[in-house]
Write a protein that holds these residues in place. Structure first.
Motif, PDB file in Angstrom:
ATOM      1  N   THR A  22      48.006  64.356  40.029  1.00  0.00           N
ATOM      2  CA  THR A  22      48.890  64.830  41.089  1.00  0.00           C
ATOM      3  C   THR A  22      50.305  64.293  40.916  1.00  0.00           C
ATOM      4  O   THR A  22      50.532  63.301  40.212  1.00  0.00           O
ATOM      5  CB  THR A  22      48.364  64.376  42.469  1.00  0.00           C
ATOM      6  OG1 THR A  22      48.252  62.948  42.480  1.00  0.00           O
ATOM      7  CG2 THR A  22      47.010  65.004  42.783  1.00  0.00           C
ATOM      8  N   ARG A  49      51.182  66.583  45.851  1.00  0.00           N
ATOM      9  CA  ARG A  49      50.819  65.761  47.009  1.00  0.00           C
ATOM     10  C   ARG A  49      51.788  65.938  48.171  1.00  0.00           C
ATOM     11  O   ARG A  49      51.393  65.955  49.314  1.00  0.00           O
ATOM     12  CB  ARG A  49      50.786  64.274  46.629  1.00  0.00           C
ATOM     13  CG  ARG A  49      49.702  63.883  45.679  1.00  0.00           C
ATOM     14  CD  ARG A  49      48.358  63.734  46.327  1.00  0.00           C
ATOM     15  NE  ARG A  49      48.407  62.697  47.366  1.00  0.00           N
ATOM     16  CZ  ARG A  49      47.557  62.618  48.371  1.00  0.00           C
ATOM     17  NH1 ARG A  49      46.598  63.481  48.515  1.00  0.00           N
ATOM     18  NH2 ARG A  49      47.670  61.656  49.265  1.00  0.00           N
ATOM     19  N   ALA A  95      50.100  59.463  44.634  1.00  0.00           N
ATOM     20  CA  ALA A  95      50.066  60.409  43.517  1.00  0.00           C
ATOM     21  C   ALA A  95      49.952  59.680  42.187  1.00  0.00           C
ATOM     22  O   ALA A  95      50.289  58.501  42.076  1.00  0.00           O
ATOM     23  CB  ALA A  95      51.330  61.268  43.526  1.00  0.00           C
TER      24      ALA A  95
END
Length: 185
Positions: A22, A49, A95
């Motif tokens: 992410t 994210r 993330a």
């Protein structure tokens, strides 16, 4: 791979999705444009994210953890500020990767920096198994053009910085797998 911001964003989302990773975005001069490019890609929710648009300098400290002394001493347009923004948003939003933009889009200079001075940064996984040299990278830019052109080139540049890192890791991981499959040769 594409060279437009939209094309690069699509490649970033594709690679992150394949890897199960992410990204989070910290933006200043781009004012949400990086997040907009990423979320325009179908399926972006698998990799994106969220973002923090910390346009005001004090928000860079309060929301992203950028060192207050650094901001007071050097201002918001600084490579270390960009690096801390990327690391801060990565941590704050949980993330794998954090990317950030800070700079001067104009019309006037800021913090003693001329229009077109931009820093884009990334912060990513570190350590064994991550496939990454790890840590952060900052790229200084000197951009020409009007405010809109500087902002859009900043978007393209930060996405390209992440894409280059992801693509180089992908190539490195494929080489490692080939070596393992061929008995170490």
């Amino acid at each position: 791979m594409s060279s437009t911001a939209a094309g690069i964003a699509a490649d970033v989302v594709r690679l992150l999705t394949v890897r199960g990773e992410t990204v989070a975005v910290a933006e200043s001069l781009t004012g949400g444009l990086v997040a907009a490019e990423l979320t325009a890609v179908p399926g972006a929710s698998k990799a994106f994210r969220g973002s923090v648009t910390a346009y005001a300098t004090e928000l860079k400290h309060r929301m992203l953890g950028v060192d207050a002394g650094l901001l007071a001493g050097r201002g918001a347009v600084d490579p270390q500020v960009a690096a801390q923004m990327a690391a801060g948003v990565r941590e704050a939003l949980g993330a794998d990767w954090g990317i950030a933009t800070t700079g001067v889009a104009g019309p006037d200079p800021q913090d003693g920096q001329p229009v077109g001075t931009v820093f884009v940064a990334l912060d990513g996984p570190v350590g064994p198994g991550s496939g990454s040299a790890g840590g952060g990278k900052v790229r200084p830019l000197r951009l020409n053009g009007d405010r809109a052109e500087i902002r859009m080139e900043s978007v393209r540049s930060v996405l390209a910085l992440l894409l280059t890192e992801l693509a180089s890791e992908q190539t490195g991981n494929e080489r490692a797998q080939d070596t393992e499959q061929n008995g170490g040769f």
